[in-house]
Write a protein that holds these residues in place. Structure first.
Motif, short mmCIF file in Angstrom:
data_model
loop_
_atom_site.label_atom_id
_atom_site.label_comp_id
_atom_site.label_asym_id
_atom_site.label_seq_id
_atom_site.Cartn_x
_atom_site.Cartn_y
_atom_site.Cartn_z
N LEU A 1 73.58 65.05 37.93
CA LEU A 1 75.02 64.80 37.99
C LEU A 1 75.51 64.18 36.69
O LEU A 1 76.58 64.53 36.18
CB LEU A 1 75.34 63.89 39.18
N SER A 2 74.73 63.27 36.12
CA SER A 2 75.13 62.65 34.85
C SER A 2 75.17 63.67 33.73
O SER A 2 76.05 63.62 32.86
CB SER A 2 74.15 61.52 34.49
N GLY B 1 78.39 65.65 33.38
CA GLY B 1 79.61 64.92 33.06
C GLY B 1 80.01 63.82 34.00
O GLY B 1 81.06 63.19 33.80
N ALA B 2 79.23 63.53 35.03
CA ALA B 2 79.60 62.47 35.96
C ALA B 2 79.43 61.10 35.32
O ALA B 2 78.46 60.85 34.61
CB ALA B 2 78.75 62.55 37.23
N THR B 3 80.39 60.21 35.58
CA THR B 3 80.23 58.81 35.19
C THR B 3 79.21 58.16 36.13
O THR B 3 78.88 58.74 37.17
CB THR B 3 81.57 58.07 35.28
N GLN C 1 80.64 58.11 39.55
CA GLN C 1 80.70 59.43 40.16
C GLN C 1 79.32 59.93 40.57
O GLN C 1 79.16 60.59 41.60
CB GLN C 1 81.36 60.41 39.19
N ALA D 1 76.55 69.47 29.93
CA ALA D 1 78.00 69.53 30.06
C ALA D 1 78.51 70.95 29.93
O ALA D 1 77.98 71.76 29.16
CB ALA D 1 78.65 68.64 29.00
N TRP E 1 83.48 67.43 34.19
CA TRP E 1 83.03 67.09 35.54
C TRP E 1 83.85 67.79 36.62
O TRP E 1 83.30 68.27 37.61
CB TRP E 1 83.09 65.58 35.72
N ALA F 1 82.60 71.21 37.06
CA ALA F 1 81.31 71.20 37.75
C ALA F 1 81.52 71.04 39.25
O ALA F 1 80.85 71.70 40.06
CB ALA F 1 80.42 70.08 37.20
N THR G 1 87.08 63.65 43.21
CA THR G 1 87.51 64.44 42.06
C THR G 1 88.13 65.74 42.55
O THR G 1 87.55 66.42 43.41
CB THR G 1 86.32 64.76 41.14
N GLY H 1 81.26 64.46 44.69
CA GLY H 1 80.19 64.57 43.71
C GLY H 1 78.90 65.16 44.23
O GLY H 1 77.95 65.31 43.47
N HIS I 1 76.27 67.87 45.06
CA HIS I 1 76.09 69.19 44.43
C HIS I 1 75.71 70.27 45.43
O HIS I 1 76.25 71.37 45.39
CB HIS I 1 75.05 69.11 43.31
#
Length: 397
Positions: A33-34, A37-39, A42, A86, A91, A94, A206, A265, A267
């Protein structure tokens, strides 16, 4: 008395299945997830979402069909995300790809032709693509040994090797516990602290955005690896214990769960394979008709573990660089070995599988679409060229 003892056995088996499944691969989910683009917030939300959606899905399927139908997050799918990186649109794009993956899973259960299409993809090609995605991730522990985090990583590797010899099921959880201890010591030595607010679990919603590069580069490969490396093997595992999984219901529940969890978030969720064996085996309960309680127990355990997502993200963020990647890489070595064996097992398709593996491992991106998609395309083209019958010779005049 005997019945209550058997029920306790099933509940215990479910708790073990959930603990092993969570601790052995949560790092892969966070890394994936990171990478897209996830913070940190997130990523924690995504881990929380898949825990909850698969727990609810297990409760629905197991109670409805009285079978130990165990669900899991897509570990190969998370590894795919980590290898993709990315994408155009970031994000939000995604997340849109996650929604599309869920829709495709639902359609697979409802539309037989799509199911036949996905099973028509040669297993060698799908597994070679997965192996190529996993290769850079499995190399992460070795790379971490050359960084400043070597003092933390080295004990993790030692514990993992020892437990592989004496208690293989607990090798990755043991490595994770060692990494936590090492990270805590490093944090104390470096006078670093974790803010209390970072430990509180929250859902970071999101709004999905639709981007064709993300749909092709993430959505389609995520769907393929989830079906080929999780759902289809999951059905086979259950069949080996005498259970016939309700295909349409399972794809509908996991697909809808993926769609619902995507904005938070998550997947993808799917049928489990390894943890399915823990819940469906005779060791879970002597009576096959009562083993579904193990799945109910596993779902409840995931609901208990879900709030820990934020704390795990905060801990890994404060840990030395490379620790999370090390745990994720160790968790994927078994999957990598199985994928590579399946990819290169049949000699007649070995060249096509090797091309697929190399393209996937290269990490190239063409037109903004990641290597996983192009790996499948390249493998299918090479396989077609090498297996097509030779053209008939021209008749002599």
């Amino acid at each position: 008395m005997e019945e209550s003892g058997g029920l306790g056995q099933a509940v215990g088996a479910g708790i073990i299945a959930a603990l092993v499944g969570f601790t052995s691969s949560f790092a892969v989910v966070l890394a994936g997830l990171s990478a897209v683009g996830a913070t940190p917030a997130q990523a924690a939300s995504g881990l929380l979402a898949v825990c909850v959606t698969q727990a609810v899905g297990m409760a629905i399927l197991s109670r409805r069909y009285r079978m130990p139908i165990t669900l899991a997050w897509s570990t190969p799918g998370a590894a795919l995300l980590a290898g993709t990186g990315a994408v155009a649109g970031g994000w939000a794009a995604a997340v849109g790809a996650f929604v599309v993956t869920g829709v495709l899973i639902v359609l697979t259960g409802c539309w037989a032709r799509l199911g036949r299409l996905i099973t028509a993809i040669p297993v060698e090609i799908a597994q070679a693509m997965l192996a190529g995605v996993l290769l850079p991730l499995c190399l992460a522990p070795l790379r971490a040994l050359t960084t400043s985090s070597a003092a933390v990583v080295a004990p993790v590797l030692v514990v993992w090797v020892v437990l592989q010899r004496y208690a293989q099921r607990w090798a990755v959880p043991g490595a994770f516990a060692t990494a936590v201890a090492g990270a805590a010591i490093a944090m104390v030595a470096g006078h670093r602290a974790i803010a209390v607010g970072d430990l509180v679990p929250t859902l970071e919603m999101t709004v999905p955005q639709w981007n064709w590069q993300a749909l092709i580069g993430i959505g389609v490969p995520l769907y393929v690896v989830t079906m080929a490396a999780q759902n289809i093997p999951g059905v086979a595992v259950m069949s080996s214990f005498g259970y016939r999984v309700p295909w349409r219901a399972s794809m509908t529940v996991t697909g809808l769960g993926t769609i619902v969890g995507a904005p938070a978030g998550g997947h993808a969720i799917n049928l489990a394979a390894i943890s399915a064996a823990l819940a469906a085996a005779p060791s879970a309960h002597p009576d096959p008709r009562r083993r579904w309680w193990a799945t109910v127990s596993a779902g409840g355990t995931y609901l208990v573990l879900a709030p820990a997502a934020a704390a795990l993200v905060a801990l890994t963020a404060a840990a030395p660089a490379g620790v999370l990647e090390t745990v994720a890489g160790l968790a994927l070595i078994g999957t990598f070995a199985a994928a590579l064996t399946a990819a290169l097992g049949a000699s007649e398709h070995r060249v096509a599988a090797t091309v697929t593996f190399l393209v996937s491992a290269s990490g190239i991106a063409v037109l903004g679409v990641g290597a996983a998609f192009w790996a499948v395309v390249a493998g299918l083209v090479v396989r077609w060229m090498l297996t097509r019958p030779p053209a008939a010779a021209e008749p002599a005049e």
